[in-house]
Motif scaffolding. Structure first.
Motif, mmCIF file in Angstrom:
data_model
loop_
_atom_site.group_PDB
_atom_site.id
_atom_site.type_symbol
_atom_site.label_atom_id
_atom_site.label_comp_id
_atom_site.label_asym_id
_atom_site.label_seq_id
_atom_site.Cartn_x
_atom_site.Cartn_y
_atom_site.Cartn_z
ATOM 1 N N ALA A 81 0.836 -1.203 0.000
ATOM 2 C CA ALA A 81 0.000 0.000 0.000
ATOM 3 C C ALA A 81 0.870 1.252 0.000
ATOM 4 O O ALA A 81 0.501 2.291 -0.551
ATOM 5 N N MET A 82 2.037 1.147 0.615
ATOM 6 C CA MET A 82 2.975 2.273 0.675
ATOM 7 C C MET A 82 3.893 2.346 -0.532
ATOM 8 O O MET A 82 4.486 3.389 -0.809
ATOM 9 N N VAL B 46 -3.432 6.302 4.783
ATOM 10 C CA VAL B 46 -4.021 5.710 3.582
ATOM 11 C C VAL B 46 -5.420 5.205 3.899
ATOM 12 O O VAL B 46 -5.656 4.594 4.939
ATOM 13 N N GLY B 47 -6.342 5.489 2.992
ATOM 14 C CA GLY B 47 -7.682 4.945 3.101
ATOM 15 C C GLY B 47 -7.744 3.608 2.380
ATOM 16 O O GLY B 47 -7.038 3.390 1.395
ATOM 17 N N ILE B 48 -8.583 2.717 2.886
ATOM 18 C CA ILE B 48 -8.776 1.406 2.274
ATOM 19 C C ILE B 48 -10.257 1.256 1.970
ATOM 20 O O ILE B 48 -11.106 1.574 2.810
ATOM 21 N N THR B 49 -10.571 0.806 0.765
ATOM 22 C CA THR B 49 -11.962 0.749 0.344
ATOM 23 C C THR B 49 -12.305 -0.596 -0.280
ATOM 24 O O THR B 49 -11.471 -1.198 -0.955
ATOM 25 N N PRO B 50 -13.534 -1.081 -0.064
ATOM 26 C CA PRO B 50 -13.976 -2.254 -0.812
ATOM 27 C C PRO B 50 -14.012 -1.902 -2.304
ATOM 28 O O PRO B 50 -14.352 -0.768 -2.670
ATOM 29 N N SER C 298 -0.423 -8.810 -2.989
ATOM 30 C CA SER C 298 -0.219 -7.378 -3.213
ATOM 31 C C SER C 298 -1.476 -6.671 -3.692
ATOM 32 O O SER C 298 -2.382 -7.284 -4.280
ATOM 33 N N ASN C 299 -1.523 -5.354 -3.444
ATOM 34 C CA ASN C 299 -2.602 -4.514 -3.956
ATOM 35 C C ASN C 299 -2.677 -4.586 -5.475
ATOM 36 O O ASN C 299 -3.756 -4.637 -6.058
ATOM 37 N N GLY C 300 -1.514 -4.588 -6.113
ATOM 38 C CA GLY C 300 -1.473 -4.583 -7.580
ATOM 39 C C GLY C 300 -2.116 -5.812 -8.179
ATOM 40 O O GLY C 300 -2.860 -5.729 -9.172
ATOM 41 N N SER D 172 -6.027 -0.121 -1.186
ATOM 42 C CA SER D 172 -5.686 1.216 -0.703
ATOM 43 C C SER D 172 -6.000 2.201 -1.825
ATOM 44 O O SER D 172 -5.887 1.888 -3.018
ATOM 45 N N LEU D 173 -6.421 3.397 -1.463
ATOM 46 C CA LEU D 173 -6.928 4.371 -2.438
ATOM 47 C C LEU D 173 -5.955 4.709 -3.571
ATOM 48 O O LEU D 173 -6.401 4.928 -4.700
ATOM 49 N N PRO D 174 -4.640 4.762 -3.341
ATOM 50 C CA PRO D 174 -3.747 5.111 -4.452
ATOM 51 C C PRO D 174 -3.784 4.130 -5.622
ATOM 52 O O PRO D 174 -3.312 4.452 -6.713
ATOM 53 N N TYR D 175 -4.344 2.933 -5.425
ATOM 54 C CA TYR D 175 -4.401 1.946 -6.497
ATOM 55 C C TYR D 175 -5.664 2.056 -7.346
ATOM 56 O O TYR D 175 -5.806 1.347 -8.343
#
Length: 286
Positions: free
Chosen positions: A38-39, A106-110, A180-182, A199-202
Motif C-alpha cells: 500500500a505504501m 491511507v484509506g482502504i476501500t472495498p 499485493s494490492n497490484g 488502498s486508495l492510491p491503487y
C-alpha cells in the motif's frame, strides 16, 4: 540516478543487496525500504524524487507486505520497514526495538468488478459477504452473479486494517488470497463477480470503489474519521538510523513533500488529520 528495486530478500550478497548485506563501500550512501505494498507507490515516487535532488544517495524499494517490512527492520536487514499497522499489532515483533515514523495516512476501500451492479453496501452486507453468508450479488441489489471474495494474504497490513473494521473479530470466508494490492486490482478489474479491497492510491477508472452506508472513501472523510477504514503509513527504523535514512524520512515528513507528493499520490497528509489513533485502535481528536 534511477530508483532501484530491491532484489528478493534472502539472496545474499547479490546485486543491490551488496550495498546493505555485504558491507560494500557504498553502504553509508544507501537506504533500503521494504514492506507494505500500500505504501510502495509513495515510497518509490519519493525515492525517485529524493535521488534526483541527492544523487549521492541510493534508494532501493521493495514490497513484500507489512509483516516482512517489520521483521526485516527489526533485525537490521533493511534501513526502513514500511507498514500499514503498528509494530505492536504484529505478533512476534518487538516494537520497542524500533522507532515509528508516521509519514502518511491511507484509506482502504472495498472494490468490486463493474459487472456486479453494486456501488453501495451497508456495513452489515459487507460483513456478511466477507464472512460467507451472502453468496450472490442479487442478494444486495446487484446482478445474478456468484460473489467471489479475493482476500489479501496473512501478514498484510491492508488486510489487518480492513478486517479490524469490517469483520469485528470474526473469521473471513475461505477464499483466494493475494500478496499485493497490484495483483488484487488486476483480478477484480478483469473478473466479474469479484470483490476485494484496495488502498486508495491503487484506484483508477477501471475499478469501482464501493461506498459503505452511503459514505465514500474520500480524503475529507478520512481526515475526520467519518470513513473509518484507514491506517497510518509507518516507516520503522532502528533507534540509531543512518544519516541518509534520517534525511529521507525527514524529507517525506516535510510540509512541501506532504503537499506536493503525498496528497497528489492519493494518500492523506498526516498534517491534515483531525483525529489520531493508537496501536489499540482508539481514535481521539488530534
Amino acid at each position: 540516478m534511477k530508483l532501484k528495486r530491491l532484489v528478493p530478500v534472502g539472496i545474499a550478497c547479490v546485486g543491490l543487496l551488496m550495498l546493505t548485506a555485504c558491507g560494500g563501500k557504498n553502504k553509508e550512501n544507501s537506504v533500503t525500504a521494504v514492506g507494505s505494498t500500500a505504501m510502495q507507490p509513495l515510497i518509490q515516487k519519493a525515492g525517485s524524487d529524493y535521488q534526483a535532488k541527492h544523487p549521492e544517495t541510493n534508494i532501493t524499494v521493495q514490497g513484500g507486505g507489512s509483516g516482512t517490512g517489520l521483521s526485516q527492520a527489526e533485525t537490521g536487514a533493511v534501513n526502513i520497514g514500511d507498514s500499514d499497522i503498528f509494530a505492536e499489532q504484529k505478533e512476534g515483533i518487538h516494537a520497542d526495538k524500533m522507532v515509528d515514523h508516521q509519514v502518511a495516512v491511507v484509506g482502504i476501500t472495498p472494490v468490486v468488478n463493474d459487472e456486479n451492479g453494486v456501488s453501495n453496501l451497508t456495513s452489515k452486507q459487507l460483513f456478511e459477504i466477507f464472512t460467507g453468508k451472502i453468496k450472490n450479488w442479487k442478494e444486495v441489489g446487484g446482478k445474478d452473479l456468484p460473489i467471489i471474495v479475493i482476500n489479501r494474504a496473512q501478514g498484510s497490513g491492508t488486510r489487518a486494517t480492513f478486517e479490524k473494521f469490517v469483520l469485528q473479530g470474526k473469521e473471513a470466508v475461505k477464499s483466494q488470497e493475494q500478496d499485493s494490492n497490484g495483483t488484487v486490482k488486476k483480478i477484480v478489474q478483469n473478473t466479474p463477480g469479484t470483490i476485494s479491497y484496495l488502498s486508495l492510491p491503487y484506484l483508477n477508472k477501471q475499478i469501482k470503489s464501493v461506498s459503505v452506508d452511503g459514505i465514500k472513501a474520500t480524503p475529507a472523510n478520512i481526515e475526520t474519521n467519518k470513513w473509518k477504514i484507514w491506517s497510518y503509513e509507518h516507516m520503522y527504523t532502528s533507534k540509531n538510523p543512518s544519516a541518509k535514512t534520517k534525511a529521507f524520512v525527514n524529507y517525506l515528513l516535510s510540509e512541501k513533500t506532504q503537499e506536493e507528493l503525498v496528497k497528489t499520490a492519493g494518500y492523506v497528509s498526516v498534517h491534515d488529520m483531525k483525529v489520531k489513533t493508537d496501536a489499540k485502535g482508539i481514535v481521539t481528536p488530534k
